[in-house]
Design a protein around this motif. Structure first.
Motif, mmCIF file in Angstrom:
data_model
loop_
_atom_site.group_PDB
_atom_site.id
_atom_site.type_symbol
_atom_site.label_atom_id
_atom_site.label_comp_id
_atom_site.label_asym_id
_atom_site.label_seq_id
_atom_site.Cartn_x
_atom_site.Cartn_y
_atom_site.Cartn_z
ATOM 1 N N PRO A 58 -16.571 -28.946 8.654
ATOM 2 C CA PRO A 58 -15.656 -28.097 9.426
ATOM 3 C C PRO A 58 -14.696 -27.353 8.508
ATOM 4 N N ARG A 59 -14.355 -26.153 8.880
ATOM 5 C CA ARG A 59 -13.426 -25.367 8.076
ATOM 6 C C ARG A 59 -12.014 -25.923 8.241
ATOM 7 N N PHE A 60 -11.360 -26.211 7.121
ATOM 8 C CA PHE A 60 -10.026 -26.801 7.187
ATOM 9 C C PHE A 60 -8.992 -25.973 6.421
ATOM 10 N N TYR A 61 -9.397 -24.920 5.766
ATOM 11 C CA TYR A 61 -8.447 -24.092 5.016
ATOM 12 C C TYR A 61 -8.570 -22.647 5.458
ATOM 13 N N TYR A 62 -7.443 -22.066 5.794
ATOM 14 C CA TYR A 62 -7.397 -20.652 6.155
ATOM 15 C C TYR A 62 -6.367 -19.985 5.254
#
Length: 455
Positions: A58-62
């Motif tokens: 899952p994407r956790f950094y934006y």
């Protein structure tokens, strides 16, 4: 399973031996090798992962939009504004709070405890059902248990519960209000963000009505420095909004909404108009050449004028100066440190000045270096200098450091005597007060007895 794997390997080896030449490139061979390794290693580890979830982390950094990505910045700002508006609508308004109070009062359970109306857990749950969805989070067993004290009937005070709700609502309102100034949207405020918040808050504080607009910038600087001096010890230039809410400074600032605030409360409140004017007035009085900055000679007259020259030298060596002179912001840090010597942040400020060699501790040499200046001042004032050995022993006895030859900042904080120790080393008046503490206590006792006899 083992037989199937062996057969599979045999087939691969048979095909390989059957082909006399291999026309594949090195990259293709490497790719096949990697694929086979991954396949058999996964099987060996027992992680077949039929649904393939391990392949999709899952994407956790934006990342934050860059300065030139105007559209992304605008989108982010609008998204945050909408989010904060939604959170604000979830809070209880005045009418809903009044309705909650009415319901609580209606469901109170006798007998009263003193003048306080009480409510049982059963009635508490009934009020929760009638109060509406916004109140649901307050009507839990955990909240009830927090407020349950020694009532023999297992009830809680209606007033205490209502104050709890009010405090929670206020905290969330303030959290949202501060977040509007969080330009980065990372949960902290920079110095400029907090300056904007306080500047726009001034018109809402009746106790600051008398301030002239020309003084606003100095008032804002004075107020902001207290937040950053105590809440940003590492001098990162930003403070967590959670830390602002957790400390009492915001309460002190918003206390100025009270039009009937007593004179004593105003004088003890750093954020009040009299306090801000006092600090700024002292700065102007010290600035004899009226250049807006303080030289070491000008600062030496601070307070009772008994700070040692050695200590002042260290102030100008360690603190930010401009051509050897101190500006108002640096002066505020200096004042906050000396006026709050019991606080860890103030002790950290002074300890850094005393720790000349940046070793992280004070040894006998450092103590002697600073106390010599006290002895010299005593001679100038015609007093008999006190032996350093006696003072050194008293300091170590007071602090009780882990290492009997070194005093660390943590030792000073833990001892609860940091303010006394630092005063002995940097201020003749502070040392004199310590040295004559028994005489002063006796005089205070005699004065108190005389006052009682007069009455």
């Amino acid at each position: 399973m083992a037989d199937d794997k062996a057969a599979h390997w045999k087939e691969i080896l048979r095909r390989r031996l059957a082909s006399k030449t291999d026309n594949r490139s090195e990259e293709e061979k490497k790719a096949e090798e990697t694929e086979l390794f991954t396949k058999y290693y996964t099987e060996w580890k027992g992680g077949g992962d039929a649904d393939g979830t391990f392949r999709h982390i899952p994407r956790f950094y934006y990342r934050l939009p860059a300065e030139d990505e105007v559209l992304l910045q605008k989108l982010r700002e609008e998204s945050r504004a909408v989010f904060l508006q939604r959170k604000s609508r979830e809070l209880l308004d005045n009418e809903e709070l009044q309705n909650l109070w009415f319901l609580l009062d209606k469901h109170q359970v006798p007998p009263t405890t003193g003048d306080e109306a009480m409510i049982s857990y059963e009635s508490f749950l009934k009020v929760g059902e009638k109060a509406g969805a916004k109140c649901k989070l307050f009507f839990t067993a955990r909240v009830y248990a927090k407020l349950l004290h020694n009532d023999p009937y297992g009830r809680i005070s209606i007033m205490q519960f209502f104050n709890y709700v009010m405090r929670k609502v206020w905290l969330h309102q303030t959290r949202i209000g501060l977040s509007l100034y969080d330009v980065a949207g990372q949960g902290y405020l920079r110095e400029s963000d907090l300056e904007n918040y306080i500047l726009e808050l001034i018109p809402t504080l009746p106790q600051l009505d008398g301030l002239e607009k020309s003084f606003y910038s100095f008032y804002v600087c004075t107020a902001v420095r207290k937040f950053f001096f105590f809440l940003d010890p590492l001098r990162t230039g930003k403070i967590k909004i959670q830390d602002i809410l957790a400390c009492s400074f915001l309460d002190d600032l918003l206390e100025l909404r009270d039009e009937d605030l007593s004179k004593e409360s105003q004088e003890s409140n750093w954020f009040s108009a009299p306090s801000a004017l006092r600090v700024y007035g002292q700065y102007l009085n010290l600035d004899k050449d009226h250049n807006g900055m303080l030289s070491k000679e000008e600062l030496s007259r601070y307070g009772t004028g008994t700070l040692t020259s050695v200590f002042l030298d260290r102030v100008y060596q360690e603190c930010l100066t401009y051509d050897g002179e101190m500006d108002y912001k640096t002066y505020l840090d200096f004042v906050l440190a000396l006026e709050n010597r019991k606080e860890p942040a103030a002790l950290q400020y002074i300890f850094k000045l005393l720790d000349m060699e940046n070793k992280g501790y004070l040894n006998v040499f450092a103590l002697n270096f600073f106390f010599r200046a006290i002895q010299e001042q005593m001679k100038i004032h015609g007093q008999e200098p006190v032996s350093f050995q006696d003072v050194k022993d008293e300091i170590f006895d007071m602090v009780k450091p882990k290492d009997p030859y070194k005093i660390t900042l943590q030792d000073l904080v833990n001892s609860g005597q940091g303010d006394t120790v630092t005063s002995i080393l940097i201020d003749l008046n502070g040392f004199w007060t310590y040295e004559n503490r028994e005489v002063l206590v006796t005089n205070d006792g005699e004065n108190a007895s005389a006052d009682l006899e007069d009455t």
